[in-house]
Scaffold this active site. Structure first.
Site, short mmCIF file in Angstrom:
data_model
loop_
_atom_site.label_atom_id
_atom_site.label_comp_id
_atom_site.label_asym_id
_atom_site.label_seq_id
_atom_site.Cartn_x
_atom_site.Cartn_y
_atom_site.Cartn_z
N ASP A 160 15.02 39.64 1.58
CA ASP A 160 13.72 39.39 1.94
C ASP A 160 13.65 40.66 2.81
O ASP A 160 14.53 41.64 2.71
CB ASP A 160 13.65 38.09 3.38
CG ASP A 160 14.29 37.91 4.09
OD1 ASP A 160 15.65 38.85 4.14
OD2 ASP A 160 14.72 36.20 4.22
N SER A 204 22.22 36.19 11.20
CA SER A 204 21.87 35.73 10.43
C SER A 204 22.64 35.33 8.50
O SER A 204 22.86 35.39 7.85
CB SER A 204 20.03 36.24 9.94
OG SER A 204 20.24 37.02 9.96
N HIS A 249 17.94 40.43 4.24
CA HIS A 249 18.26 40.11 3.88
C HIS A 249 18.56 40.63 2.44
O HIS A 249 18.16 39.61 1.81
CB HIS A 249 18.89 38.82 3.98
CG HIS A 249 18.64 38.39 5.53
ND1 HIS A 249 17.24 38.09 5.80
CD2 HIS A 249 19.33 38.33 6.73
CE1 HIS A 249 16.92 38.10 7.41
NE2 HIS A 249 18.34 38.06 8.26
#
Length: 366
Positions: A331, A39, A334
């Site tokens: 978040d 991600s 990340h």
């Protein structure tokens, strides 16, 4: 009249000079970049996975992206794939699944030679790392996709031209964090493997995939180490808001094994070159010296709810920080675009404290 003509010509000259100067500053430094990972560098592949629960498709993701909309990036704005491409004078490599989707597959202007992003949120080096999240594209499958792409290119492009193109391109690999998260989330893995046994196995599996890429033309690798994942907001909650030391220790063990593995890979493949980036050291610097980098908050997530703003996912009902520039974390897991920019700056032309045996700028020059 002559003075008007002279002024117009002067204006045209200055405009052309600025245009070409800017073009020179943004000159393409490599033919393409091929991205593999999780991600941290997914630019939308997971959006094409119908069953996946790992998608950055809700507000407030993308709030600081140029479009101000969610794009599948797990960030408030641009992620590492975008920012590395900027450094290289390239457009962001598009998600592979967008290129092979029914809409684009038959379009003549789709080109794999311009660079491709295979990364997938939730992906690990091991297959099955994302069992808790259902569907992601593990590294093995990402390399399968690349191999399929390579086969098509060999049918379309002269062999020597293709190899020259690929040998000068950058292959960026940003993966491993989810494998470590997976270890701490699995009692079964912990029973069957000591932390050292597990990281040895992870690095060994990565070596197989890097060799597959090499066998299909890759020569220049940018390898990103695992960061101090125990300091991300989600794992801080395990340790009364302080960094979760067990996860950080495992990250360190993995990075040590990874660097040894890369040296072995280089010995076997003499014309392979790589730059390793020590994300662990880079993030530690930000956390320990935030003010010197322009940050104020090193613990809280910018988008979320609850303690450290990290007990729940980033959703449209989340509390969102006003100044994303002074937060390291966007978040639960990340980094913000601002934090990612500091990492990419170090990755590109940073000192040996962060990069080894060379940095990306030096890798490009080979």
């Amino acid at each position: 009249m002559d003075s008007i003509v002279m002024m117009r010509n002067s204006f045209l000259f200055i405009s052309c000079f600025i245009f070409f100067s800017l073009g020179f500053l943004k000159a393409q430094k490599t033919p393409a970049i091929y991205v593999f990972g999780d991600s941290l560098v997914d630019v939308g592949n997971n959006n094409y996975l119908t069953l996946s629960l790992v998608k950055a498709t809700l507000p407030h993701y993308g709030i600081d992206f140029p479009t101000k909309k969610p794009t599948g990036r797990f960030s408030n704005g641009k992620n590492a794939a975008d920012l590395i491409a900027e450094k290289l004078g390239l457009a962001t490599s598009p998600p592979y699944l967008s290129l092979v989707s029914k809409i684009n597959f038959n379009k003549k202007n789709v080109s794999f030679l311009d660079g491709v992003n295979f990364a997938s949120g939730g992906a690990g080096i091991f297959n099955g790392t994302d069992e808790n999240f259902r569907q992601s594209i593990p590294l093995t499958k990402q390399v399968d996709y690349y191999s399929q792409m390579h086969e098509k290119l060999t049918q379309q492009t002269e062999a020597s031209i293709l190899q020259n193109h690929l040998s000068k391109s950058i292959f960026a690999v940003v993966i491993g964090s989810n494998d470590i998260f997976g270890y701490f989330n699995s009692k079964d893995l912990q029973k069957k493997n000591t932390p050292q046994q597990y990281v040895d196995s992870v690095a060994s599996s990565l070596k197989v995939q890097l060799q597959r890429l090499y066998n299909n033309g890759a020569r220049k690798f940018e390898i990103i180490g695992v960061s101090t994942i125990g300091c991300c907001p989600s794992l801080r909650l395990k340790n009364k808001t302080e960094c979760f030391s067990e996860a950080n220790l495992m990250s360190m063990k993995y990075n040590e094994v990874l660097q040894s593995m890369l040296k072995e890979l280089k010995l076997v493949n003499k014309d392979l070159s790589y730059s390793y980036f020590d994300t662990y050291a880079a993030l530690q610097d930000l956390i320990q010296n935030p003010k010197s980098y322009g940050f104020a908050d090193v613990k809280d997530a910018c988008c979320g709810l609850g303690e450290l703003n990290s007990q729940f996912l980033c959703t449209p009902i989340s509390i969102i920080c006003f100044n994303r520039q002074d937060h390291i974390f966007w978040d639960q897991f990340h980094p913000t675009e601002a934090a990612t920019r500091t990492f990419v700056d170090k990755l590109y032309n940073g000192p040996s404290k962060y990069t080894s045996p060379i940095n990306m700028e030096q890798l490009l020059a080979l």
